[in-house]
Design a protein around this motif. Sequence first.
Motif, PDB file in Angstrom:
ATOM      1  N   ALA A 111       0.871  -1.179   0.000  1.00 44.25           N
ATOM      2  CA  ALA A 111       0.000   0.000   0.000  1.00 44.25           C
ATOM      3  C   ALA A 111       0.904   1.224   0.000  1.00 44.25           C
ATOM      4  O   ALA A 111       1.898   1.252   0.728  1.00 44.25           O
ATOM      5  CB  ALA A 111      -0.925   0.016   1.212  1.00 44.25           C
ATOM      6  N   ASN A 160      -1.629  -2.717  -6.233  1.00 42.79           N
ATOM      7  CA  ASN A 160      -2.008  -2.586  -4.823  1.00 42.79           C
ATOM      8  C   ASN A 160      -2.459  -1.159  -4.551  1.00 42.79           C
ATOM      9  O   ASN A 160      -2.165  -0.242  -5.320  1.00 42.79           O
ATOM     10  CB  ASN A 160      -0.831  -2.970  -3.925  1.00 42.79           C
ATOM     11  CG  ASN A 160      -0.512  -4.453  -3.989  1.00 42.79           C
ATOM     12  OD1 ASN A 160      -1.405  -5.280  -4.129  1.00 42.79           O
ATOM     13  ND2 ASN A 160       0.767  -4.785  -3.900  1.00 42.79           N
ATOM     14  N   PRO A 161      -3.170  -0.926  -3.444  1.00 46.10           N
ATOM     15  CA  PRO A 161      -3.770   0.390  -3.200  1.00 46.10           C
ATOM     16  C   PRO A 161      -2.761   1.544  -3.162  1.00 46.10           C
ATOM     17  O   PRO A 161      -1.684   1.429  -2.585  1.00 46.10           O
ATOM     18  CB  PRO A 161      -4.451   0.203  -1.839  1.00 46.10           C
ATOM     19  CG  PRO A 161      -4.754  -1.256  -1.767  1.00 46.10           C
ATOM     20  CD  PRO A 161      -3.596  -1.924  -2.437  1.00 46.10           C
ATOM     21  N   LYS A 217      -7.677   0.854  -7.915  1.00 42.91           N
ATOM     22  CA  LYS A 217      -6.734   0.784  -6.796  1.00 42.91           C
ATOM     23  C   LYS A 217      -6.273   2.157  -6.305  1.00 42.91           C
ATOM     24  O   LYS A 217      -5.525   2.244  -5.336  1.00 42.91           O
ATOM     25  CB  LYS A 217      -5.491  -0.032  -7.201  1.00 42.91           C
ATOM     26  CG  LYS A 217      -5.767  -1.500  -7.486  1.00 42.91           C
ATOM     27  CD  LYS A 217      -6.181  -2.233  -6.218  1.00 42.91           C
ATOM     28  CE  LYS A 217      -6.342  -3.725  -6.476  1.00 42.91           C
ATOM     29  NZ  LYS A 217      -6.740  -4.448  -5.251  1.00 42.91           N
ATOM     30  N   THR A 233      -6.899   6.180  -4.991  1.00 41.11           N
ATOM     31  CA  THR A 233      -7.777   7.162  -4.346  1.00 41.11           C
ATOM     32  C   THR A 233      -7.070   8.514  -4.344  1.00 41.11           C
ATOM     33  O   THR A 233      -5.905   8.615  -3.923  1.00 41.11           O
ATOM     34  CB  THR A 233      -8.078   6.758  -2.897  1.00 41.11           C
ATOM     35  OG1 THR A 233      -8.683   5.472  -2.877  1.00 41.11           O
ATOM     36  CG2 THR A 233      -9.006   7.765  -2.236  1.00 41.11           C
ATOM     37  N   HIS A 247      -4.984  -1.515   4.880  1.00 39.77           N
ATOM     38  CA  HIS A 247      -4.295  -2.306   3.857  1.00 39.77           C
ATOM     39  C   HIS A 247      -3.010  -2.987   4.316  1.00 39.77           C
ATOM     40  O   HIS A 247      -2.553  -3.914   3.634  1.00 39.77           O
ATOM     41  CB  HIS A 247      -4.015  -1.437   2.641  1.00 39.77           C
ATOM     42  CG  HIS A 247      -5.242  -0.897   1.983  1.00 39.77           C
ATOM     43  ND1 HIS A 247      -6.169  -1.716   1.378  1.00 39.77           N
ATOM     44  CD2 HIS A 247      -5.711   0.375   1.862  1.00 39.77           C
ATOM     45  CE1 HIS A 247      -7.158  -0.959   0.890  1.00 39.77           C
ATOM     46  NE2 HIS A 247      -6.895   0.303   1.167  1.00 39.77           N
TER      47      HIS A 247
END
Length: 232
Positions: A139, A160-161, A190, A192, A230
Amino acid sequence: MSETTRISTLDGSKDFMAYVARPEGEPRAAIIVIQEIFGVNAGIRRKCDLLAEGGFLAVAPDLFWRLGEGIELDPDIEPEFKQALDLMGKFDQDGGVKDIEASIKWARSHSGGKNVGAVGYCLGGRLAYMTAARTDSDATVGYYAVGIDELLGEKHAIANPLMLHIPTEDGFVDKDTQKAMHDGLDDHPKVTLHDYEGMDHGFATQFGKRRDDENAELADKRTMDFFAEHLG
């Protein structure tokens, strides 16, 4: 507890210094803290210490080591700010990401195989995006990342985030670039993005005149919640 250590490059031919902050007891996960253009200075070390207080093993690699080991600059001192801009121009970003990858590898082994994330600021925000696209970071968070519009071709590799904090009045990231970031990433499953209205570059710095307490605290809370979700 804090200390300095040395981390081997990926090919094992050299090593570089890193600041390490350890939590009390077993870490919940590990986080690589990616420096601004000012080196691993007091503000970056304090970011590590705060993460350690939150239960994370925090590691800040000295990414400028090929230009000179142990560089620490103060953004509020004009000649040092200019020196930092010069260093950014000379810095090998691709090599820096490889050093971040080596730091992730080190952190996995020194955390007992826990998840490892990364958080970066300024130049480190750009490197955080590159880290999300090029490494196995579990993350990743970037603050006021520069030049992401140039890197949107790598977005398909983000598995991955990733969270990016975007100040709307960033003196280094114009409105067109911010729009390109949103146009390119808003629909990525994934990624933001958070905008901070009226904020300028460096608003979440730990020390100095660039900081805005209210927005820094909001961004940092979002970051900690993101890592809790995460990384564990």
